[in-house]
Design a protein around this motif. Sequence first.
Motif, short mmCIF file in Angstrom:
data_model
loop_
_atom_site.label_atom_id
_atom_site.label_comp_id
_atom_site.label_asym_id
_atom_site.label_seq_id
_atom_site.Cartn_x
_atom_site.Cartn_y
_atom_site.Cartn_z
N ALA A 132 15.12 -8.55 3.29
CA ALA A 132 13.87 -7.92 2.85
C ALA A 132 14.09 -7.07 1.60
CB ALA A 132 13.31 -7.05 3.97
N ARG A 133 15.26 -7.13 0.98
CA ARG A 133 15.54 -6.30 -0.18
C ARG A 133 14.64 -6.71 -1.34
NH1 ARG A 133 21.63 -6.23 -1.41
NH2 ARG A 133 21.58 -5.06 0.54
N ARG A 134 14.19 -5.72 -2.08
CA ARG A 134 13.33 -6.00 -3.22
C ARG A 134 14.10 -6.69 -4.33
NH1 ARG A 134 9.97 -0.36 -4.03
NH2 ARG A 134 9.40 -0.03 -1.85
N LYS A 135 13.37 -7.51 -5.08
CA LYS A 135 13.93 -8.19 -6.23
C LYS A 135 12.88 -8.18 -7.34
CE LYS A 135 12.35 -12.75 -4.70
NZ LYS A 135 12.73 -14.14 -4.35
N PRO A 136 13.27 -8.41 -8.57
CA PRO A 136 12.29 -8.43 -9.66
C PRO A 136 11.23 -9.49 -9.42
CG PRO A 136 14.51 -8.29 -10.54
CD PRO A 136 14.66 -8.54 -9.07
N CYS A 137 9.97 -9.14 -9.67
CA CYS A 137 8.86 -10.08 -9.49
C CYS A 137 8.67 -10.85 -10.79
CB CYS A 137 7.58 -9.31 -9.13
SG CYS A 137 6.13 -10.35 -8.94
N GLY A 164 1.89 -0.67 -3.09
CA GLY A 164 2.23 -2.06 -2.83
C GLY A 164 0.99 -2.90 -2.63
N PHE A 165 1.12 -4.20 -2.82
CA PHE A 165 0.03 -5.15 -2.66
C PHE A 165 0.48 -6.29 -1.77
CE2 PHE A 165 -2.06 -9.09 -4.38
CZ PHE A 165 -3.33 -8.83 -3.87
N VAL A 166 -0.22 -6.51 -0.65
CA VAL A 166 0.13 -7.58 0.28
C VAL A 166 -0.44 -8.88 -0.28
CG1 VAL A 166 0.03 -8.39 2.65
CG2 VAL A 166 0.04 -5.94 2.19
N ASP A 167 0.41 -9.63 -0.97
CA ASP A 167 -0.04 -10.85 -1.63
C ASP A 167 -0.20 -12.00 -0.64
OD1 ASP A 167 -0.71 -12.39 -3.93
OD2 ASP A 167 1.28 -13.30 -3.87
N GLN A 168 0.75 -12.12 0.28
CA GLN A 168 0.69 -13.16 1.30
C GLN A 168 1.12 -12.56 2.64
OE1 GLN A 168 3.21 -16.34 -0.04
NE2 GLN A 168 1.97 -16.79 -1.84
N ILE A 204 4.09 -7.20 -3.35
CA ILE A 204 4.36 -6.87 -4.74
C ILE A 204 4.23 -5.36 -4.89
CG2 ILE A 204 3.80 -7.39 -7.15
CD1 ILE A 204 4.44 -9.86 -5.45
N TYR A 205 5.19 -4.72 -5.58
CA TYR A 205 5.17 -3.28 -5.78
C TYR A 205 4.88 -2.95 -7.25
CZ TYR A 205 7.30 -3.19 -1.17
OH TYR A 205 7.55 -3.36 0.16
N GLU A 206 4.28 -1.77 -7.46
CA GLU A 206 3.87 -1.41 -8.81
C GLU A 206 5.03 -1.15 -9.76
OE1 GLU A 206 1.75 2.28 -9.15
OE2 GLU A 206 2.72 3.13 -7.37
N ASP A 207 6.26 -1.05 -9.22
CA ASP A 207 7.42 -0.87 -10.10
C ASP A 207 7.98 -2.20 -10.60
OD1 ASP A 207 8.56 -1.87 -7.81
OD2 ASP A 207 9.91 -0.18 -7.47
N GLY A 208 7.25 -3.31 -10.33
CA GLY A 208 7.66 -4.62 -10.84
C GLY A 208 8.57 -5.40 -9.93
N THR A 209 8.70 -4.97 -8.69
CA THR A 209 9.54 -5.68 -7.73
C THR A 209 8.68 -6.32 -6.65
OG1 THR A 209 9.85 -3.71 -6.33
CG2 THR A 209 11.44 -4.08 -8.13
#
Length: 427
Positions: free
Chosen positions: A47-52, A97-101, A122-127
Amino acid sequence: MMTNDIDLDKILDDPIFDLNSTEKELFNLSEPIKKGRMKKQKADEIARRKPCDNFSDYAGLFVRVHQELKEGRRSLIRFKEDNLKEKVFFIADGIMGFVDQLDIDNRQIKDRVRKDGRSRVIYEDGTESNILFRTIGKNITKNGYIVTEVNDGNELAAFTSQQALSEDDQAQGWIYILRSKSEDERISSVENLYKIGFSTTPVEQRVKNAKNESTYLMADVEIISTYQVYNINVQKLEYLIHKFFAAARFHVKVGGAVPEEWFVVPLPIIRQAIAKFADGSIVDYKYNVELQALEKIEVIQQDRVKTGKANVDGFDVLSMSLMQDAFDDIMAGFQTVESREIRNTTLGKLTRIDKATGKRYVRQPHFLRLYTSYDRSHDAMLVKVTRTEFREPNEVFYHLGDIIEYDIKKTTADRIERLKEEGTVEY
């Protein structure tokens, strides 16, 4: 304080500890614990964040939602599982954050069936992350909010511009919003700085001498909005608005004083709050100073005891608040008179002017609507007034008759029954 392994070894080797080999084993993790930790770390990796990669598709959405929060078109609510849906925005640990799916199914967790599944967030910091539904909820519950949908039907309405006034309605003054024209950098550099006040004279006249008064920061001001108030204690209304925004109060010393009516709040939020005070819905909200947004209060439903609504159309009903013990005494039958002092701020409420003679008389209501607070869960009753009496120099006494309507908490009802059984007043 966290330490690395070398530091920990040095501490354990210090003579002051004098640990034997058995005691030192307490600091070694057993294999089952190590495996559990490795399993958790592996889950965290998943579940680690990664660049979007396509963050440009979402960046504008976050900007817009923050703006809508500051305009009062969206608000914040505490987490409820039913509110966490696909395409919903949330805030956790200060990050939006935004629940995209959202891929949700019912899973057996121990002895319960609960919703779970992985989601693309999706998070507002681009991840972005592929995170469990229950983990999102846990994070929001711990330190965050769900962001509500846009409410385009809750536009600001002035107190009177859309209301039909009768000749009996009396103007009590103006609530106003001002912006300072001060060139003092301590003031001019502050964004969203506004004064919220009240005046019994037209606001343009009230602020003529602003540059010479500390309450106006010793500078001229710009009048942003004014609201003429009818049939409401305007001074009390101002006090409640100030209390609502107390956490955002601006403190600066000018002219030897620290004015208390300046607040750092986005203008649309101030207007939304005034509108909600006007329609009574403000009891459902509080101001979140960190996010500069209205936060919807989750009201805990309490067991209540109440009668049906009484029809008082055509009768004069006077509303007033009172302390809980006085409310209980009236409900229990121990108190049969309620009094009020006539002051400048209550003159319009407690008296009336005869249109024919121009003389002022004490208002003689048919009923009193009594309530215990401005909180939504307050106790309330409607009681008949048998006689209104004026006593010099400036006090009005209302002699009370039958209670024809009430809506009280179950705890209040139980307390009143005990008072009746004891036959005494309990303070």
